[in-house]
Structure formats: structure tokens, C-alpha cells
Design a protein around this motif. Structure first.
Motif, PDB file in Angstrom:
ATOM      1  N   MET A   1       0.834  -1.201   0.000  1.00 47.66           N
ATOM      2  CA  MET A   1       0.000   0.000   0.000  1.00 47.66           C
ATOM      3  C   MET A   1       0.869   1.252   0.000  1.00 47.66           C
ATOM      4  SD  MET A   1      -3.297  -0.380  -0.062  1.00 47.66           S
ATOM      5  CE  MET A   1      -3.846   1.122   0.746  1.00 47.66           C
ATOM      6  N   GLN A   2       1.926   1.239   0.794  1.00 44.16           N
ATOM      7  CA  GLN A   2       2.802   2.404   0.876  1.00 44.16           C
ATOM      8  C   GLN A   2       3.511   2.635  -0.450  1.00 44.16           C
ATOM      9  OE1 GLN A   2       2.945   4.638   3.149  1.00 44.16           O
ATOM     10  NE2 GLN A   2       4.597   5.821   2.183  1.00 44.16           N
ATOM     11  N   ILE A   3       3.975   1.535  -1.086  1.00 46.77           N
ATOM     12  CA  ILE A   3       4.636   1.652  -2.384  1.00 46.77           C
ATOM     13  C   ILE A   3       3.674   2.221  -3.425  1.00 46.77           C
ATOM     14  CG2 ILE A   3       5.651   0.352  -4.296  1.00 46.77           C
ATOM     15  CD1 ILE A   3       6.814  -1.557  -2.238  1.00 46.77           C
ATOM     16  N   GLN A   4       2.441   1.721  -3.428  1.00 41.58           N
ATOM     17  CA  GLN A   4       1.444   2.214  -4.375  1.00 41.58           C
ATOM     18  C   GLN A   4       1.160   3.693  -4.142  1.00 41.58           C
ATOM     19  OE1 GLN A   4       1.217   0.604  -7.124  1.00 41.58           O
ATOM     20  NE2 GLN A   4      -1.004   0.507  -7.176  1.00 41.58           N
ATOM     21  N   ARG A   5       1.054   4.062  -2.905  1.00 47.33           N
ATOM     22  CA  ARG A   5       0.775   5.460  -2.573  1.00 47.33           C
ATOM     23  C   ARG A   5       1.899   6.364  -3.086  1.00 47.33           C
ATOM     24  NH1 ARG A   5       1.869   9.126   1.421  1.00 47.33           N
ATOM     25  NH2 ARG A   5       0.181  10.587   1.953  1.00 47.33           N
ATOM     26  N   GLU A   6       3.130   5.927  -2.894  1.00 49.21           N
ATOM     27  CA  GLU A   6       4.277   6.719  -3.347  1.00 49.21           C
ATOM     28  C   GLU A   6       4.312   6.827  -4.871  1.00 49.21           C
ATOM     29  OE1 GLU A   6       7.638   4.816  -1.649  1.00 49.21           O
ATOM     30  OE2 GLU A   6       7.222   5.502   0.399  1.00 49.21           O
ATOM     31  N   LEU A   7       3.995   5.716  -5.556  1.00 52.42           N
ATOM     32  CA  LEU A   7       3.970   5.725  -7.011  1.00 52.42           C
ATOM     33  C   LEU A   7       2.933   6.711  -7.536  1.00 52.42           C
ATOM     34  CD1 LEU A   7       4.289   1.915  -7.880  1.00 52.42           C
ATOM     35  CD2 LEU A   7       5.934   3.709  -8.436  1.00 52.42           C
ATOM     36  N   TRP A   8       1.731   6.636  -7.003  1.00 47.57           N
ATOM     37  CA  TRP A   8       0.649   7.494  -7.467  1.00 47.57           C
ATOM     38  C   TRP A   8       0.891   8.959  -7.097  1.00 47.57           C
ATOM     39  CZ3 TRP A   8      -3.801   6.574 -10.349  1.00 47.57           C
ATOM     40  CH2 TRP A   8      -3.986   5.240 -10.752  1.00 47.57           C
ATOM     41  N   MET A   9       1.458   9.185  -5.919  1.00 51.78           N
ATOM     42  CA  MET A   9       1.715  10.557  -5.492  1.00 51.78           C
ATOM     43  C   MET A   9       2.781  11.235  -6.352  1.00 51.78           C
ATOM     44  SD  MET A   9      -0.305  11.408  -2.933  1.00 51.78           S
ATOM     45  CE  MET A   9       0.450  12.694  -1.927  1.00 51.78           C
ATOM     46  N   SER A  10       3.578  10.441  -7.060  1.00 50.61           N
ATOM     47  CA  SER A  10       4.603  11.028  -7.925  1.00 50.61           C
ATOM     48  C   SER A  10       3.984  11.731  -9.137  1.00 50.61           C
ATOM     49  CB  SER A  10       5.588   9.949  -8.399  1.00 50.61           C
ATOM     50  OG  SER A  10       4.947   9.018  -9.268  1.00 50.61           O
ATOM     51  N   VAL A  11       2.748  11.356  -9.483  1.00 51.66           N
ATOM     52  CA  VAL A  11       2.052  12.016 -10.598  1.00 51.66           C
ATOM     53  C   VAL A  11       0.760  12.690 -10.146  1.00 51.66           C
ATOM     54  CG1 VAL A  11       3.010  10.562 -12.424  1.00 51.66           C
ATOM     55  CG2 VAL A  11       0.945   9.823 -11.238  1.00 51.66           C
ATOM     56  N   CYS A  12       0.310  12.361  -8.954  1.00 54.34           N
ATOM     57  CA  CYS A  12      -0.919  12.952  -8.409  1.00 54.34           C
ATOM     58  C   CYS A  12      -0.641  13.374  -6.966  1.00 54.34           C
ATOM     59  CB  CYS A  12      -2.065  11.944  -8.472  1.00 54.34           C
ATOM     60  SG  CYS A  12      -3.652  12.604  -7.904  1.00 54.34           S
ATOM     61  N   PRO A  13       0.075  14.481  -6.780  1.00 50.92           N
ATOM     62  CA  PRO A  13       0.516  14.886  -5.449  1.00 50.92           C
ATOM     63  C   PRO A  13      -0.586  15.347  -4.507  1.00 50.92           C
ATOM     64  CG  PRO A  13       1.073  16.560  -7.061  1.00 50.92           C
ATOM     65  CD  PRO A  13       0.565  15.385  -7.830  1.00 50.92           C
ATOM     66  N   LYS A  14      -1.764  15.707  -5.055  1.00 48.14           N
ATOM     67  CA  LYS A  14      -2.839  16.185  -4.191  1.00 48.14           C
ATOM     68  C   LYS A  14      -3.599  15.008  -3.586  1.00 48.14           C
ATOM     69  CE  LYS A  14      -3.500  20.628  -6.507  1.00 48.14           C
ATOM     70  NZ  LYS A  14      -4.472  21.535  -7.168  1.00 48.14           N
ATOM     71  N   HIS A  15      -3.581  14.940  -2.260  1.00 50.95           N
ATOM     72  CA  HIS A  15      -4.175  13.804  -1.543  1.00 50.95           C
ATOM     73  C   HIS A  15      -5.660  13.643  -1.857  1.00 50.95           C
ATOM     74  CE1 HIS A  15      -5.880  11.667   1.994  1.00 50.95           C
ATOM     75  NE2 HIS A  15      -4.769  10.940   1.860  1.00 50.95           N
ATOM     76  N   LYS A  16      -6.382  14.751  -1.928  1.00 49.87           N
ATOM     77  CA  LYS A  16      -7.821  14.692  -2.176  1.00 49.87           C
ATOM     78  C   LYS A  16      -8.121  14.078  -3.543  1.00 49.87           C
ATOM     79  CE  LYS A  16     -11.989  17.579  -2.202  1.00 49.87           C
ATOM     80  NZ  LYS A  16     -12.530  18.953  -2.044  1.00 49.87           N
ATOM     81  N   GLU A  17      -7.324  14.463  -4.559  1.00 49.91           N
ATOM     82  CA  GLU A  17      -7.531  13.919  -5.896  1.00 49.91           C
ATOM     83  C   GLU A  17      -7.206  12.430  -5.931  1.00 49.91           C
ATOM     84  OE1 GLU A  17      -5.450  16.106  -8.863  1.00 49.91           O
ATOM     85  OE2 GLU A  17      -6.446  18.000  -8.402  1.00 49.91           O
ATOM     86  N   LEU A  18      -6.178  12.027  -5.210  1.00 47.10           N
ATOM     87  CA  LEU A  18      -5.808  10.620  -5.173  1.00 47.10           C
ATOM     88  C   LEU A  18      -6.906   9.786  -4.525  1.00 47.10           C
ATOM     89  CD1 LEU A  18      -3.829   8.360  -5.696  1.00 47.10           C
ATOM     90  CD2 LEU A  18      -2.648   8.945  -3.560  1.00 47.10           C
ATOM     91  N   VAL A  19      -7.502  10.303  -3.466  1.00 53.49           N
ATOM     92  CA  VAL A  19      -8.611   9.606  -2.807  1.00 53.49           C
ATOM     93  C   VAL A  19      -9.767   9.423  -3.782  1.00 53.49           C
ATOM     94  CG1 VAL A  19     -10.379   9.779  -1.008  1.00 53.49           C
ATOM     95  CG2 VAL A  19      -8.009  10.366  -0.481  1.00 53.49           C
ATOM     96  N   GLY A  20     -10.045  10.462  -4.577  1.00 53.74           N
ATOM     97  CA  GLY A  20     -11.109  10.366  -5.575  1.00 53.74           C
ATOM     98  C   GLY A  20     -10.823   9.302  -6.614  1.00 53.74           C
ATOM     99  N   ILE A  21      -9.555   9.194  -7.022  1.00 56.03           N
ATOM    100  CA  ILE A  21      -9.169   8.169  -7.998  1.00 56.03           C
ATOM    101  C   ILE A  21      -9.360   6.774  -7.411  1.00 56.03           C
ATOM    102  CG2 ILE A  21      -7.187   7.161  -9.210  1.00 56.03           C
ATOM    103  CD1 ILE A  21      -6.173  10.019  -9.633  1.00 56.03           C
TER     104      ILE A  21
END
Length: 275
Positions: A1-21
Motif C-alpha cells: 500500500m505504501q509503495i502504491q501510494r508513493e507511485l501514485w503521489m509522484s504524478v498525483c501529489p494532491k491527496h484529495k484527488e488521489l482519494v477520488g481516484i
């Protein structure tokens, strides 16, 4: 989960947008651990193309399989698209924007075999389309050119030409204005033609404004009914007013409504009144 979060945050840094995805595309986020290396390599590759982060995020969300597979496969398809664009005369300065629009409108283009793109372009060239016209089609169809194949395009074009009764040169002009003629199967085209002709629209009008074929019969009938309220008869007027998205039509309809409601007197002229 942590690895996935880091991967996605590298292109989607906004936490709110990532939660929506994650809420809308859970399967894209919760992938197998064995795919993480491929995801990382693909992210690096698309970043090297200087693509907008939002485009990369959309690709990861809507076409996750393209990020789970080896990066070499995506490199081949992207290179094929870029080569086709350049060989058809596309300008280097505009290629990044063109590629971003293509991937944004059809993320699944990456999953298609490169040979499909080449075969379709060769077919269209054999049909008489010039290099400039092929570039126009490639840009207008975006990634959907890879959804086609020579056999279905041949049948759709032959049916349209026979129904409209036009020359090959006229058919190419129609296709350039309405690429839907290439990818709609014969039964859908037959329904569209029949629906338009049944309400009094002539074949010459369709020939002049072929983009009306992109609309379903139900949408055409609904728009005609609304226009008729303000005295607009599509049988004698232009079909352009029918075209476009719902927003485009509402804008055209609004202008027509204002014209029909315009007062017959000059509102800025002084009124004549008795002393």
C-alpha cells in the motif's frame, strides 16, 4: 500500500484527488505487488515525454493494464505514433500536445498492436487521401484510428457512398468532415440516414453537413422539435444548428431564441406620447 501510494503521489501529489481516484478506480490502485516495477518504469517513461501529470494519472486510472506491462511495449507504440505523426508532416513543436490529446481521449490506444495503425493508414492512403489529409484524420480520430480495420472501413465507406450517391472525391471530403463515417457500422449508418430522410431532410443537406450523422435519431428529433417552436425549419435551413454537443446546441438554440423574442420596436428610440 505504501509503495502504491508513493507511485501514485509522484504524478498525483494532491491527496484529495488521489482519494477520488481510488474511489472511482479501485482496481487501478490495488494492483499486484509484482506489477510495481513495471508501474514505476512506465511512470518514468511517460514523464520523460514531458506529458502533463494529469494525463499520466488518467492513463494509470483508466488503462491500468498499460502500466502493469513491461515499459518496452508502451515505448514501441508511442514511437510508432510519433513516427506516423512526423511522417505525415506533423510539426515537432506540436507533437507533445497532439500525443497528450490522443492519450487523453483514448488511453487504450497503448494496448493496440503498432501494426494496426500502419495498416489503417495504408488503407486510407490507397483510398486517395493525401498526406495532409491523413494527418488531419489522425489528429481528428485521435487514438480511435487504432480501433478500426481496413475491412470495416471499406464496408462503411462503400455503404455511405452508395447511399449518398457521391463520387470518391466527394466521399473523402465527407470523411474528412465526419470521420464517424469510417467507424460506424452499416446498420448504424442505415438507421441514421433513414431517420434523417424520414423527417424531410434531404440527402444534399446531409452531404453538405455530414457531421449530423454523428447524432442519434432520438437526439436529432428532440433538437428539431425544440427548434420548430421558434419557427426554424431544418428542411429549408442549415443543419449546422443541430450539430455539436449538448452545450453547443444550447448555445445555438439560445441565440435563435433571442432572435425570435426580439421586440419589433427600437428600444432606444423615444416613445411618442400625447401632450
Amino acid at each position: 500500500m505504501q509503495i502504491q501510494r508513493e507511485l501514485w503521489m509522484s504524478v498525483c501529489p494532491k491527496h484529495k484527488e488521489l482519494v477520488g481516484i481510488i474511489e472511482n478506480f479501485p482496481a487501478s490502485f490495488f494492483t499486484s505487488y509484482s506489477h510495481h516495477d513495471n508501474q514505476r518504469n512506465n511512470i518514468t517513461f511517460f514523464q520523460s515525454l514531458n506529458l502533463n501529470k494529469r494525463i499520466i494519472t488518467k492513463l494509470m486510472a483508466s488503462a491500468p493494464l498499460s502500466f502493469s506491462r513491461p515499459v518496452e511495449q508502451n515505448e514501441v507504440m508511442v514511437r510508432t505514433l510519433q513516427q506516423a505523426y512526423q511522417e505525415l508532416g506533423g510539426e515537432e513543436a506540436n507533437m507533445k500536445i497532439w500525443l497528450q490529446k490522443l492519450l487523453s481521449q483514448n488511453p487504450f490506444v497503448l494496448m493496440k498492436p503498432p501494426e494496426v495503425l500502419r495498416e489503417n493508414l495504408l488503407f486510407l492512403r490507397d483510398k486517395g487521401f493525401s498526406t495532409a489529409e491523413l494527418l488531419h484524420l489522425l489528429s481528428k480520430l485521435r487514438g480511435f484510428v487504432t480501433e478500426l480495420n481496413p475491412d470495416t472501413m471499406h464496408r462503411s465507406m462503400a455503404y455511405s457512398q452508395d447511399t449518398i450517391g457521391c463520387s470518391e472525391a466527394e466521399l473523402r471530403h465527407i470523411v474528412l468532415n465526419c470521420p464517424a463515417v469510417l467507424y460506424y457500422p452499416e446498420d448504424i449508418l442505415a438507421e441514421r440516414f433513414k431517420g434523417l430522410l424520414s423527417i424531410g431532410i434531404s440527402m444534399s443537406q446531409i452531404k453538405e453537413t455530414p457531421t449530423v450523422l454523428e447524432l442519434t435519431t432520438q437526439i436529432v428529433n428532440y433538437r428539431i422539435q425544440r427548434l420548430r417552436v421558434h419557427g426554424y425549419d431544418v428542411r429549408t435551413g442549415s443543419l449546422e444548428v443541430l450539430n455539436g454537443t449538448k452545450k453547443d446546441f444550447e448555445m445555438s438554440y439560445g441565440k435563435l431564441h433571442l432572435r425570435s423574442e426580439r421586440p419589433i420596436f427600437n428600444p432606444v428610440a423615444p416613445l411618442k406620447v400625447d401632450d
